[in-house]
Design an enzyme around this catalytic site. Structure first.
Site, short mmCIF file in Angstrom:
data_model
loop_
_atom_site.label_atom_id
_atom_site.label_comp_id
_atom_site.label_asym_id
_atom_site.label_seq_id
_atom_site.Cartn_x
_atom_site.Cartn_y
_atom_site.Cartn_z
CG ASP A 43 -2.10 -0.90 1.10
OD1 ASP A 43 -2.36 -1.36 -0.02
OD2 ASP A 43 -2.78 -1.13 2.12
CE LYS A 65 -8.67 1.85 -3.51
NZ LYS A 65 -8.55 1.80 -4.97
N GLY A 97 -1.02 -1.28 5.23
CA GLY A 97 -0.86 -0.44 6.40
C GLY A 97 -1.85 -0.82 7.49
N GLY A 98 -1.44 -0.66 8.74
CA GLY A 98 -2.32 -0.99 9.86
C GLY A 98 -2.58 -2.47 9.95
CG ASP A 99 -5.57 -5.94 11.47
OD1 ASP A 99 -4.84 -6.73 12.10
OD2 ASP A 99 -6.62 -6.31 10.89
CG MET A 179 -9.54 6.23 5.53
SD MET A 179 -10.02 4.81 4.52
CE MET A 179 -10.98 3.85 5.71
#
Length: 268
Positions: A43, A65, A97-99, A179
């Protein structure tokens, strides 16, 4: 035997959570898979320090994205992921990214792989909500301030606005919005229409766990203006609730960075 020992998996995909950006927050399993992968589809929000851990001979493909920027559609990413996994005995990592399963579309990629008959595994990562809370010194729950927490995305499928923010206007509760920066005004209006006080503390935590981290705080009525603060950079999450009032007294990360800068100035 080395600390990281990985089985030989032919035609298998690992959907891996990269966490919020600090490489030290990667799981041991995630690190091993990243370093051993033949192909990595990553990502845009995966940090450069983590991307630098990819084997230099691996095929590295950016499929990320970003809001307001041209990128692959999810369908294109699914097709590419399937194609890379089906092309031979190479190990493939989908680095997110993240989970992967928290607003990361990991479920859609799992469905695409399953439909193609390709085995996969999922490696969890530290998600934005917990990273922003921990590094922003904002407890998501607190016995006297918040009895629960809700994670929600700031927009619907395809980017359309969400109209039922009033349903999330809960007292003694924490709301973490992924977001949501671009729709801060409508989010605040919806929550206040649902009965949440205009004076409710809010925070925007951007680039949590990274040296560029910023935490800006204010009140719900001023959330739209707060989101325009030039210090707010993506990735960022909004935190709404009385727990935000604890940030300034509990902050440890900013003080830690300041201390590091002082040491560098004195001894650099």
């Amino acid at each position: 035997m080395s600390l990281i020992s990985l089985p030989n998996r032919i035609g298998r995909v690992a959907i891996v959570g990269a966490g919020p950006g600090d490489p030290e927050l990667l799981t041991v399993k995630a690190l091993g898979l990243i370093q051993c992968a033949d192909v990595v589809l990553h990502d845009a929000l995966v940090s450069e320090p983590i991307l630098s851990l990819i084997h230099p001979q691996a095929e590295r493909i950016a499929v990320g994205k970003r809001c307001g920027r041209h990128s692959m559609s999810q369908e294109e990413i699914n097709r590419l992921l399937v194609a890379k996994a089906a092309s031979g005995d190479r190990s493939v990592v989908r680095l997110k990214g993240g989970d992967p399963l928290m607003f990361g579309r990991g479920g859609e990629e799992m469905q695409a792989l399953r439909e193609a008959g390709i085995d996969y595994e999922v490696v969890p990562g530290v998600t934005a909500a917990t990273a922003c809370a921990s590094y922003g010194a904002i407890p998501l729950t607190h016995r006297t301030l918040s009895r629960g927490v809700t994670f929600v995305t700031g927009h619907g499928m395809g980017g359309e606005p969400i109209a039922d923010w009033h349903r999330l206007a809960l007292s003694h509760h924490t709301l973490v919005i992924y977001m949501g920066v671009a729709r801060a005004g409508s989010i605040a209006a919806g929550l206040m229409a649902g009965g949440l006080s205009a004076e409710t503390p809010v925070a925007i935590v951007s680039r949590a766990s990274q040296p560029q981290q910023q935490v800006v705080t204010g009140r719900l009525a001023g959330l739209e203006q707060l989101a325009k603060d030039p210090r707010v950079q993506t990735p960022a999450a909004l935190i709404v609730g009385e727990v935000v009032s604890l940030h300034h007294s509990l902050d440890w990360f900013s003080a830690d960075l300041l201390g590091s800068e002082v040491v560098q100035q004195q001894f650099g």
